[in-house]
Motif scaffolding. Sequence first.
Motif, PDB file in Angstrom:
ATOM      1  N   PHE A 124       0.807  -1.216   0.000  1.00 54.70           N
ATOM      2  CA  PHE A 124       0.000   0.000   0.000  1.00 54.70           C
ATOM      3  C   PHE A 124       0.845   1.273   0.000  1.00 54.70           C
ATOM      4  N   SER A 125       2.182   1.129  -0.121  1.00 53.21           N
ATOM      5  CA  SER A 125       3.015   2.324  -0.227  1.00 53.21           C
ATOM      6  C   SER A 125       2.928   2.932  -1.626  1.00 53.21           C
ATOM      7  N   VAL A 126       2.376   2.162  -2.564  1.00 55.61           N
ATOM      8  CA  VAL A 126       2.131   2.656  -3.924  1.00 55.61           C
ATOM      9  C   VAL A 126       0.653   2.462  -4.224  1.00 55.61           C
ATOM     10  N   PRO A 127       0.077   3.221  -5.139  1.00 55.71           N
ATOM     11  CA  PRO A 127      -1.343   3.055  -5.470  1.00 55.71           C
ATOM     12  C   PRO A 127      -1.650   1.632  -5.925  1.00 55.71           C
ATOM     13  N   LEU A 128      -2.761   1.121  -5.443  1.00 56.85           N
ATOM     14  CA  LEU A 128      -3.178  -0.236  -5.790  1.00 56.85           C
ATOM     15  C   LEU A 128      -3.692  -0.272  -7.232  1.00 56.85           C
ATOM     16  N   LYS A 129      -3.107  -1.150  -8.034  1.00 55.36           N
ATOM     17  CA  LYS A 129      -3.530  -1.333  -9.423  1.00 55.36           C
ATOM     18  C   LYS A 129      -3.974  -2.771  -9.627  1.00 55.36           C
ATOM     19  N   ILE A 130      -5.180  -2.928 -10.143  1.00 58.95           N
ATOM     20  CA  ILE A 130      -5.727  -4.252 -10.403  1.00 58.95           C
ATOM     21  C   ILE A 130      -6.120  -4.344 -11.866  1.00 58.95           C
ATOM     22  N   TYR A 131      -5.715  -5.444 -12.495  1.00 59.31           N
ATOM     23  CA  TYR A 131      -6.147  -5.771 -13.852  1.00 59.31           C
ATOM     24  C   TYR A 131      -6.956  -7.061 -13.778  1.00 59.31           C
ATOM     25  N   GLU A 132      -8.108  -7.069 -14.417  1.00 66.09           N
ATOM     26  CA  GLU A 132      -8.878  -8.307 -14.526  1.00 66.09           C
ATOM     27  C   GLU A 132      -8.976  -8.691 -15.998  1.00 66.09           C
ATOM     28  N   ILE A 133      -8.593  -9.926 -16.297  1.00 63.63           N
ATOM     29  CA  ILE A 133      -8.673 -10.435 -17.661  1.00 63.63           C
ATOM     30  C   ILE A 133     -10.000 -11.177 -17.809  1.00 63.63           C
ATOM     31  N   GLY A 134     -10.805 -10.759 -18.775  1.00 68.54           N
ATOM     32  CA  GLY A 134     -12.084 -11.424 -18.972  1.00 68.54           C
ATOM     33  C   GLY A 134     -13.023 -11.214 -17.801  1.00 68.54           C
ATOM     34  N   GLY A 135     -13.477  -9.990 -17.617  1.00 71.79           N
ATOM     35  CA  GLY A 135     -14.240  -9.617 -16.428  1.00 71.79           C
ATOM     36  C   GLY A 135     -15.696 -10.020 -16.424  1.00 71.79           C
ATOM     37  N   GLY A 136     -16.151 -10.750 -17.443  1.00 73.42           N
ATOM     38  CA  GLY A 136     -17.536 -11.233 -17.443  1.00 73.42           C
ATOM     39  C   GLY A 136     -18.546 -10.110 -17.341  1.00 73.42           C
ATOM     40  N   SER A 137     -19.403 -10.197 -16.350  1.00 75.75           N
ATOM     41  CA  SER A 137     -20.475  -9.218 -16.172  1.00 75.75           C
ATOM     42  C   SER A 137     -20.057  -8.039 -15.308  1.00 75.75           C
ATOM     43  N   THR A 161      -6.804   1.959  -8.993  1.00 73.84           N
ATOM     44  CA  THR A 161      -7.381   1.843 -10.330  1.00 73.84           C
ATOM     45  C   THR A 161      -7.696   0.380 -10.595  1.00 73.84           C
ATOM     46  N   TYR A 162      -8.750   0.153 -11.340  1.00 77.41           N
ATOM     47  CA  TYR A 162      -9.176  -1.202 -11.686  1.00 77.41           C
ATOM     48  C   TYR A 162      -9.444  -1.217 -13.194  1.00 77.41           C
ATOM     49  N   THR A 163      -8.645  -1.987 -13.912  1.00 77.69           N
ATOM     50  CA  THR A 163      -8.756  -2.057 -15.365  1.00 77.69           C
ATOM     51  C   THR A 163      -9.225  -3.441 -15.782  1.00 77.69           C
ATOM     52  N   SER A 164     -10.298  -3.497 -16.521  1.00 76.49           N
ATOM     53  CA  SER A 164     -10.791  -4.758 -17.079  1.00 76.49           C
ATOM     54  C   SER A 164     -10.368  -4.846 -18.540  1.00 76.49           C
ATOM     55  N   VAL A 165      -9.708  -5.930 -18.896  1.00 75.00           N
ATOM     56  CA  VAL A 165      -9.318  -6.188 -20.283  1.00 75.00           C
ATOM     57  C   VAL A 165     -10.279  -7.241 -20.815  1.00 75.00           C
ATOM     58  N   GLU A 166     -11.188  -6.829 -21.670  1.00 77.26           N
ATOM     59  CA  GLU A 166     -12.299  -7.670 -22.110  1.00 77.26           C
ATOM     60  C   GLU A 166     -12.344  -7.720 -23.633  1.00 77.26           C
ATOM     61  N   GLU A 206       4.676  -1.664 -17.313  1.00 73.36           N
ATOM     62  CA  GLU A 206       4.274  -1.146 -16.011  1.00 73.36           C
ATOM     63  C   GLU A 206       5.267  -1.643 -14.958  1.00 73.36           C
ATOM     64  N   ARG A 207       6.056  -0.725 -14.390  1.00 74.90           N
ATOM     65  CA  ARG A 207       7.120  -1.117 -13.472  1.00 74.90           C
ATOM     66  C   ARG A 207       6.657  -1.231 -12.030  1.00 74.90           C
ATOM     67  N   GLN A 208       5.468  -0.733 -11.718  1.00 73.36           N
ATOM     68  CA  GLN A 208       4.974  -0.758 -10.348  1.00 73.36           C
ATOM     69  C   GLN A 208       4.268  -2.085 -10.055  1.00 73.36           C
ATOM     70  N   PRO A 209       4.203  -2.461  -8.775  1.00 71.90           N
ATOM     71  CA  PRO A 209       3.458  -3.674  -8.411  1.00 71.90           C
ATOM     72  C   PRO A 209       1.989  -3.556  -8.814  1.00 71.90           C
ATOM     73  N   CYS A 210       1.408  -4.673  -9.177  1.00 76.69           N
ATOM     74  CA  CYS A 210      -0.006  -4.692  -9.547  1.00 76.69           C
ATOM     75  C   CYS A 210      -0.544  -6.100  -9.349  1.00 76.69           C
ATOM     76  N   TRP A 211      -1.856  -6.219  -9.452  1.00 78.28           N
ATOM     77  CA  TRP A 211      -2.525  -7.521  -9.340  1.00 78.28           C
ATOM     78  C   TRP A 211      -3.236  -7.849 -10.641  1.00 78.28           C
ATOM     79  N   VAL A 212      -3.186  -9.118 -11.023  1.00 74.58           N
ATOM     80  CA  VAL A 212      -3.913  -9.603 -12.183  1.00 74.58           C
ATOM     81  C   VAL A 212      -4.868 -10.707 -11.729  1.00 74.58           C
TER      82      VAL A 212
END
Length: 446
Positions: A124-137, A161-166, A206-212
């Motif tokens: 949490f020392s950096v902004p939380l970034k989440i990517y979801e692949i195939g986010g459905g509904s 930020t929350y990015t959906s790649v659909e 993207e050099r910062q930590p993120c979640w997929v």
Amino acid sequence: MFIVIRRLRLPPISVGRFQNQVWTPPLHALFSTHIVADKPILVRDFVHSALYHPLHGYFSQRPRSVGVLHSSIKFNQLEGRKAYMRYLDNIYKQNDISWFTPVEIFKPWYAHAIAEAIMRTANFSVPLKIYEIGGGSGTCAKGILDYIMLNAPPKVYNSMTYTSVEISPSLAEVQRETVGEVRSHIPKFRVECRDAADRRGWGDVERQPCWVIMLEVLDNLPHDLVYSENQVSPWMEVWVERQHGRETLGELYKPLQDPLITRCVEIMDMDEPKTTRSAAVPTLKGIWSKVYPKPRRCWLPTGCLKLLEVLHEVLPKMSLIASDFSYLPDVKVPGERAPLVSTKKDGSSSDYENYMDAKGDADIFFPTDFWLLERIDHYCSGWLKLKGDHTSKKGKKRRTITLDTSAFMEEFGLPTKTRTKDGYNPLLDDFKNTKFYLSVPTHNIK
């Protein structure tokens, strides 16, 4: 007693001894020439077109294939398993869709468990970034944003930020509507309508930590097929071609030459010699294969390999949460890790025995080999080196764990929320053939 979940509800092949020989399936399928034209295509391209072709693909023809529940199921008001199954049967009848995903059936608790897993390990020392692949509904995205808004420090939610790649335009629109139900989520959420496995769509690294997050994504990724005529013959890659002068399809076998297939075979150690074996073993095996030849067919998750290669390149510090089927029941298509090819007509499901029978009217989904998924993950991160790779560059080791869905939910979720009056819990009791895979980067290169 437990239920093996399937999302919906080729016999042994006789071939000759010559490569590039064609096998004609026993059930000849009239197939759209838009998918297989005059030139042969690899099996993964056939699967991709059958599922995602913009005009003829399964998901394009069924934009409402993924269902959306208007309200959460109140499990504590259901008497038990029979009442739960009746409830599911009713909502399927009321909705003209193919299936409801687990994150939809168990909303919001399924998504909340994923959010809790992220919060326990996120930096949490950096902004939380989440990517979801195939986010459905969009139900997972909304559930995670809801949970973080209510349970994380305000600065985490405000800066995330929350990015959906659909890949599906229709589902992308549904996701915007679902997440947009909470006004404060709107500036934090965006949908990028593209193929996540296409490196060109990602832009700069993207050099910062993120979640997929990938929920039930791996099962619909294109796979390749390799074939061997007996126990000792080399593997050959399988191509799909139109039969001359007919609107039917057949298989064409060629020596391994496709780079993606070759890498996948090497990662799996399919041709790795076992040095501890006696020298007599290959001789005996060769004799046995001539007396009792046994053709082999093996499905390769080349779509997963391609996707993870791209993700590790563009998101080198990503943490990954993936959930999928580890086993599928009643598979009729031959081969190791073979898919279910299932269609739904007049409210009832039926399965094809041949993957080439899929004409854009059938879902093609595969079981996930989680041992192999881990090897592919380590290979794409640079940690696992293939035979003959003498480069000095070594990737960073990743911490990985595979959990049964019940174990994941007991660790990160609130299982009491999906329990019926008599103690039956469909999330813990029924999903015995699904698992979660968690992978996080480390600083260890040893």
